[in-house]
Design a protein around this motif. Structure first.
Motif, short mmCIF file in Angstrom:
data_model
loop_
_atom_site.label_atom_id
_atom_site.label_comp_id
_atom_site.label_asym_id
_atom_site.label_seq_id
_atom_site.Cartn_x
_atom_site.Cartn_y
_atom_site.Cartn_z
N ILE A 1 45.09 46.89 36.11
CA ILE A 1 43.89 47.70 36.36
C ILE A 1 44.24 49.19 36.38
O ILE A 1 45.26 49.58 36.96
CB ILE A 1 43.29 47.31 37.75
CG1 ILE A 1 43.05 45.80 37.86
CG2 ILE A 1 42.04 48.12 38.08
CD1 ILE A 1 41.89 45.27 37.07
N ALA A 2 43.39 50.01 35.77
CA ALA A 2 43.57 51.47 35.85
C ALA A 2 43.09 51.93 37.22
O ALA A 2 41.95 51.64 37.61
CB ALA A 2 42.77 52.16 34.75
N LEU A 3 43.92 52.64 37.97
CA LEU A 3 43.54 52.99 39.34
C LEU A 3 42.46 54.07 39.39
O LEU A 3 41.65 54.08 40.31
CB LEU A 3 44.76 53.41 40.15
CG LEU A 3 45.66 52.25 40.57
CD1 LEU A 3 46.88 52.76 41.34
CD2 LEU A 3 44.90 51.23 41.41
N ASN A 4 42.43 54.97 38.42
CA ASN A 4 41.42 56.03 38.48
C ASN A 4 40.01 55.53 38.18
O ASN A 4 39.05 55.97 38.79
CB ASN A 4 41.83 57.23 37.60
CG ASN A 4 42.14 56.81 36.17
OD1 ASN A 4 42.27 55.62 35.89
ND2 ASN A 4 42.25 57.78 35.28
N THR A 5 39.88 54.60 37.22
CA THR A 5 38.56 54.13 36.82
C THR A 5 38.24 52.73 37.37
O THR A 5 37.11 52.27 37.25
CB THR A 5 38.46 54.05 35.29
OG1 THR A 5 39.45 53.12 34.83
CG2 THR A 5 38.69 55.40 34.63
N SER A 6 39.24 52.03 37.90
CA SER A 6 39.12 50.63 38.32
C SER A 6 38.78 49.70 37.15
O SER A 6 38.31 48.58 37.36
CB SER A 6 38.09 50.44 39.43
OG SER A 6 38.54 51.07 40.59
N HIS A 7 39.00 50.15 35.94
CA HIS A 7 38.70 49.29 34.80
C HIS A 7 39.91 48.42 34.44
O HIS A 7 41.04 48.78 34.74
CB HIS A 7 38.27 50.13 33.59
CG HIS A 7 37.35 49.35 32.69
ND1 HIS A 7 37.81 48.58 31.65
CD2 HIS A 7 36.00 49.20 32.71
CE1 HIS A 7 36.78 47.99 31.07
NE2 HIS A 7 35.67 48.35 31.69
N ILE A 8 39.63 47.28 33.82
CA ILE A 8 40.73 46.40 33.43
C ILE A 8 41.32 46.88 32.10
O ILE A 8 40.60 47.19 31.16
CB ILE A 8 40.29 44.92 33.36
CG1 ILE A 8 41.50 44.02 33.11
CG2 ILE A 8 39.21 44.70 32.28
CD1 ILE A 8 41.22 42.55 33.37
N LEU A 9 42.66 46.98 32.06
CA LEU A 9 43.34 47.44 30.85
C LEU A 9 43.92 46.27 30.07
O LEU A 9 43.86 46.23 28.85
CB LEU A 9 44.48 48.40 31.21
CG LEU A 9 44.10 49.66 31.97
CD1 LEU A 9 45.35 50.41 32.42
CD2 LEU A 9 43.21 50.55 31.10
N GLY A 10 44.50 45.35 30.80
CA GLY A 10 45.18 44.24 30.13
C GLY A 10 45.40 43.10 31.08
O GLY A 10 44.99 43.15 32.25
N ILE A 11 46.02 42.04 30.56
CA ILE A 11 46.37 40.88 31.38
C ILE A 11 47.79 40.45 31.00
O ILE A 11 48.14 40.41 29.83
CB ILE A 11 45.39 39.70 31.17
CG1 ILE A 11 45.15 39.43 29.67
CG2 ILE A 11 44.06 39.96 31.86
CD1 ILE A 11 44.23 38.23 29.40
N GLU A 12 48.61 40.19 32.02
CA GLU A 12 49.97 39.71 31.75
C GLU A 12 50.00 38.19 31.79
O GLU A 12 49.51 37.58 32.73
CB GLU A 12 50.98 40.27 32.77
CG GLU A 12 52.40 39.74 32.47
CD GLU A 12 53.50 40.26 33.40
OE1 GLU A 12 53.19 41.05 34.32
OE2 GLU A 12 54.67 39.86 33.19
N ALA A 13 50.58 37.60 30.74
CA ALA A 13 50.72 36.14 30.68
C ALA A 13 51.98 35.73 31.46
O ALA A 13 53.06 36.27 31.23
CB ALA A 13 50.85 35.69 29.23
N LEU A 14 51.82 34.80 32.39
CA LEU A 14 52.95 34.31 33.19
C LEU A 14 53.01 32.79 33.06
O LEU A 14 52.02 32.09 33.30
CB LEU A 14 52.77 34.73 34.65
CG LEU A 14 52.84 36.25 34.89
CD1 LEU A 14 52.17 36.64 36.20
CD2 LEU A 14 54.29 36.73 34.84
#
Ligand code: C2E
Ligand code: CA
Ligand code: CA
Ligand code: CA
Length: 281
Positions: free
Chosen positions: A47-60
């Motif tokens: 998550i981008a902290l300034n906008t709270s928007h989702i940027l990506g997802i990490e596959a685990l």
């Protein structure tokens, strides 16, 4: 040393015996796990902290062992690397993650800038024709290279650094993102930051856990962010668990975060409805 009928194990210290047998058993079980469909992926939002928007997802990766239950990747990734099984397992992870990202984009077309972040081991990267295979996997799933990011660690540069660097550069040329995982814990060298094709630093969670005490770890985090600015790199803070940590990181510009505060890693079936918070503009 043992004096029983199984004296062939005598080179091991007492106590190590069980440990080594356990590791061998795990390695043995790992061989067929892929064919038996015992792996699945979870995804943790970035998550981008300034906008709270989702940027990506990490596959685990997750291993549901028929007898042992959940086996942590901490326990089996190292074995997979030693035995070379990581190549088949890691390649499966990439295919599965790309397939899932495709499903996400079909459900939420507005998330077209979302990236999937996939952990990459040295042996995978060293495969012949790795870059053309990656290109093919992206194409088959109608994804653009900018929708994929590989997470590498500095250990990758210990053996055959020049070959690894060359393949990473080819991936970067293609448009795939490269992030340096667990930054600050490994075989760190400033050389990596400007010689290697890296766009993002992931600050290891061992630094983030203690930032609220404003001690040395907080100084290190600030220094890493300053360094990233010099080299024009993005920063992701791992393991953000408290609102206080989040707020403190917010004060540093351009920081993205990942951690239990924002979301635990989610199975795909849970991730899809979770993305509803972000998918509708
Ligand atoms: P990593 O790449 O550093 O992944 C982050 C780990 O931190 C994950 O552990 C995640 O579940 C955990 N985590 C995330 N947020 C928090 C938090 O707020 N607090 C705490 N305490 N932990 C958090 P996980 O899933 O157990 O994975 C462990 C490691 O196994 C990963 O560390 C990565 O190095 C490796 N791994 C996982 N999947 C793969 C894979 O597909 N391929 C390869 N080569 N390695 C993988
Ligand atoms: Ca990672
Ligand atoms: Ca990491
Ligand atoms: Ca880590």
């Amino acid at each position: 040393a043992k004096s029983s009928g199984k004296a062939q194990y005598a080179i091991f210290q007492p106590g190590m015996h069980d440990y080594v047998l356990g590791q061998l058993q795990l390695a043995n079980d790992l061989v067929g796990a892929l064919d038996r469909d015992e792996f699945y992926l979870e995804y943790q939002p970035i998550i981008a902290l300034n906008t709270s928007h989702i940027l990506g997802i990490e596959a685990l990766i997750r291993w549901q062992h028929p007898q042992r239950g959940q086996v942590s990747p901490i326990q089996f990734i190292a074995i997979a690397e030693e035995t070379g099984l990581i190549i088949a397992i890691g390649n499966w992870v990439l295919q599965q993650a790309c397939h899932h990202l495709r499903q996400i984009l079909l459900a939420y077309p507005s998330l077209d800038r979302l990236f999937i972040s996939v952990n990459l081991s040295a042996k995978q990267l060293a495969q012949l024709n790795f870059v053309s295979w990656v290109t093919e996997v992206l194409r088959a799933n109608h994804l653009s290279p900018s929708q994929l990011q590989f997470e590498i660690t500095e250990n990758l540069f210990i053996h055959d650094a020049s070959r690894a660097a060359q393949t990473l550069e080819q991936l970067r040329q293609l448009g795939v993102g490269i992030s340096l995982d667990d930054f600050g814990t490994g075989y760190s060298s400033l050389n990596h930051l400007y010689q290697m094709s890296i766009q993002t630093l992931k600050i290891d969670r061992s630094f983030i856990g203690d930032i609220e005490s404003l001690g040395e770890k907080w100084d290190v985090v600030q220094a890493i962010v300053a360094l990233a600015r010099i080299f024009q790199l993005q920063v992701i803070a791992e393991g953000v668990e408290t609102p206080g940590q989040r707020q403190q990181l917010c004060g540093l510009s351009c920081v993205a975060a990942q951690g239990y505060l924002l979301s635990r890693p989610l199975p795909f079936q849970t991730l899809l409805p979770w993305l509803d918070n972000y998918g509708n503009p």
